[in-house]
Motif scaffolding. Sequence first.
Motif, PDB file in Angstrom:
ATOM      1  N   VAL A 102      62.283 108.659 106.337  1.00  0.00           N
ATOM      2  CA  VAL A 102      61.467 107.671 105.653  1.00  0.00           C
ATOM      3  C   VAL A 102      61.085 108.203 104.278  1.00  0.00           C
ATOM      4  CG1 VAL A 102      59.337 106.330 105.771  1.00  0.00           C
ATOM      5  CG2 VAL A 102      60.512 106.946 107.868  1.00  0.00           C
ATOM      6  N   ASP A 103      61.190 107.346 103.251  1.00  0.00           N
ATOM      7  CA  ASP A 103      60.705 107.673 101.910  1.00  0.00           C
ATOM      8  C   ASP A 103      59.515 106.789 101.610  1.00  0.00           C
ATOM      9  OD1 ASP A 103      62.536 109.649 101.288  1.00  0.00           O
ATOM     10  OD2 ASP A 103      63.953 108.267 100.348  1.00  0.00           O
ATOM     11  N   VAL A 104      58.459 107.387 101.066  1.00  0.00           N
ATOM     12  CA  VAL A 104      57.249 106.639 100.718  1.00  0.00           C
ATOM     13  C   VAL A 104      57.084 106.681  99.204  1.00  0.00           C
ATOM     14  CG1 VAL A 104      54.749 106.497 101.026  1.00  0.00           C
ATOM     15  CG2 VAL A 104      56.193 107.237 102.926  1.00  0.00           C
ATOM     16  N   ASP A 105      56.742 105.526  98.630  1.00  0.00           N
ATOM     17  CA  ASP A 105      56.553 105.419  97.188  1.00  0.00           C
ATOM     18  C   ASP A 105      55.390 104.471  96.910  1.00  0.00           C
ATOM     19  OD1 ASP A 105      57.022 105.941  94.540  1.00  0.00           O
ATOM     20  OD2 ASP A 105      58.832 104.723  94.388  1.00  0.00           O
ATOM     21  N   PHE A 106      54.932 104.460  95.676  1.00  0.00           N
ATOM     22  CA  PHE A 106      53.869 103.550  95.263  1.00  0.00           C
ATOM     23  C   PHE A 106      54.356 102.870  93.993  1.00  0.00           C
ATOM     24  CE2 PHE A 106      49.803 102.499  93.211  1.00  0.00           C
ATOM     25  CZ  PHE A 106      49.193 101.825  94.251  1.00  0.00           C
ATOM     26  N   ILE A 111      52.225 100.090  98.441  1.00  0.00           N
ATOM     27  CA  ILE A 111      52.879 101.227  99.093  1.00  0.00           C
ATOM     28  C   ILE A 111      54.207 100.716  99.642  1.00  0.00           C
ATOM     29  CG2 ILE A 111      52.749 102.868 100.990  1.00  0.00           C
ATOM     30  CD1 ILE A 111      49.694 102.759 100.661  1.00  0.00           C
ATOM     31  N   GLN A 112      55.269 101.456  99.367  1.00  0.00           N
ATOM     32  CA  GLN A 112      56.596 101.060  99.836  1.00  0.00           C
ATOM     33  C   GLN A 112      57.134 102.143 100.771  1.00  0.00           C
ATOM     34  OE1 GLN A 112      58.740 100.554  96.158  1.00  0.00           O
ATOM     35  NE2 GLN A 112      57.963  98.470  95.898  1.00  0.00           N
ATOM     36  N   VAL A 113      57.437 101.721 101.983  1.00  0.00           N
ATOM     37  CA  VAL A 113      57.996 102.620 102.984  1.00  0.00           C
ATOM     38  C   VAL A 113      59.440 102.184 103.199  1.00  0.00           C
ATOM     39  CG1 VAL A 113      57.830 103.454 105.352  1.00  0.00           C
ATOM     40  CG2 VAL A 113      55.749 102.918 104.073  1.00  0.00           C
ATOM     41  N   THR A 114      60.375 103.062 102.855  1.00  0.00           N
ATOM     42  CA  THR A 114      61.798 102.737 102.942  1.00  0.00           C
ATOM     43  C   THR A 114      62.450 103.623 103.991  1.00  0.00           C
ATOM     44  OG1 THR A 114      61.778 102.214 100.579  1.00  0.00           O
ATOM     45  CG2 THR A 114      63.927 102.510 101.615  1.00  0.00           C
ATOM     46  N   TYR A 144      57.554  97.376 104.072  1.00  0.00           N
ATOM     47  CA  TYR A 144      58.537  98.173 104.797  1.00  0.00           C
ATOM     48  C   TYR A 144      59.922  97.646 104.458  1.00  0.00           C
ATOM     49  CZ  TYR A 144      54.599  99.944 107.474  1.00  0.00           C
ATOM     50  OH  TYR A 144      53.430 100.538 107.843  1.00  0.00           O
ATOM     51  N   PHE A 145      60.815  98.571 104.091  1.00  0.00           N
ATOM     52  CA  PHE A 145      62.179  98.205 103.739  1.00  0.00           C
ATOM     53  C   PHE A 145      63.143  98.891 104.702  1.00  0.00           C
ATOM     54  CE2 PHE A 145      59.698  97.929  99.838  1.00  0.00           C
ATOM     55  CZ  PHE A 145      60.023  96.645  99.416  1.00  0.00           C
ATOM     56  N   PHE A 146      64.098  98.112 105.217  1.00  0.00           N
ATOM     57  CA  PHE A 146      65.052  98.615 106.196  1.00  0.00           C
ATOM     58  C   PHE A 146      66.461  98.595 105.618  1.00  0.00           C
ATOM     59  CE2 PHE A 146      61.593  96.415 108.320  1.00  0.00           C
ATOM     60  CZ  PHE A 146      61.081  97.424 109.105  1.00  0.00           C
TER      61      PHE A 146
END
Length: 176
Positions: A102-106, A111-114, A144-146
């Motif tokens: 999982v990559d987390v970004d802002f 908040i974007q969780v990919t 959340y991105f899959f």
Amino acid sequence: MELVRNLPQQYRQDPWVLALADAILGVLEDQSRRSLELRAQLSLETITWALEIEERAAGIVPPVGATLESRRSVLAARYRSSGKVSIETIQAVADAWRNGEVDVDFAGGRIQVTFVGDYGVPEDLQALQEAIGRTIPAHLPIDYFFRYLLIREIHQVKTLTQMQQLTLKQFAGGRE
């Protein structure tokens, strides 16, 4: 026996002393075994019977039927989620999750969780969402991105045998 060798010579053959030394040795071996068991409970990778105690102390109620690995991941995420919230803190919580990379970004105030590991919606996603939800400030939205298989990753790239090994959940909208 090391214990008997440290005694004066006249006691080394005495049956009563040998029986006593044997009993003491049994107790020492049992304490050594218990010490090793206890040491295993101090690590999140090896904790078993003490997991329930740690969960209670952290305020975690595991869902019925949760696996040992899932419970360990939730506990690790809880430990990592304390303190000042930053992207690094959220990433540490996500890294404790056992079901994928999982990559987390802002970006753009969100908040974007990919999910960059396996394709599709990962198993036990709810546990990760709950852990991150407890970590982030309530006012911040989260996306959340899959990853899903794309035609360009399949067409004239994979063989029929490789295609037969793919599951429906790896495709957008696919379910198993």
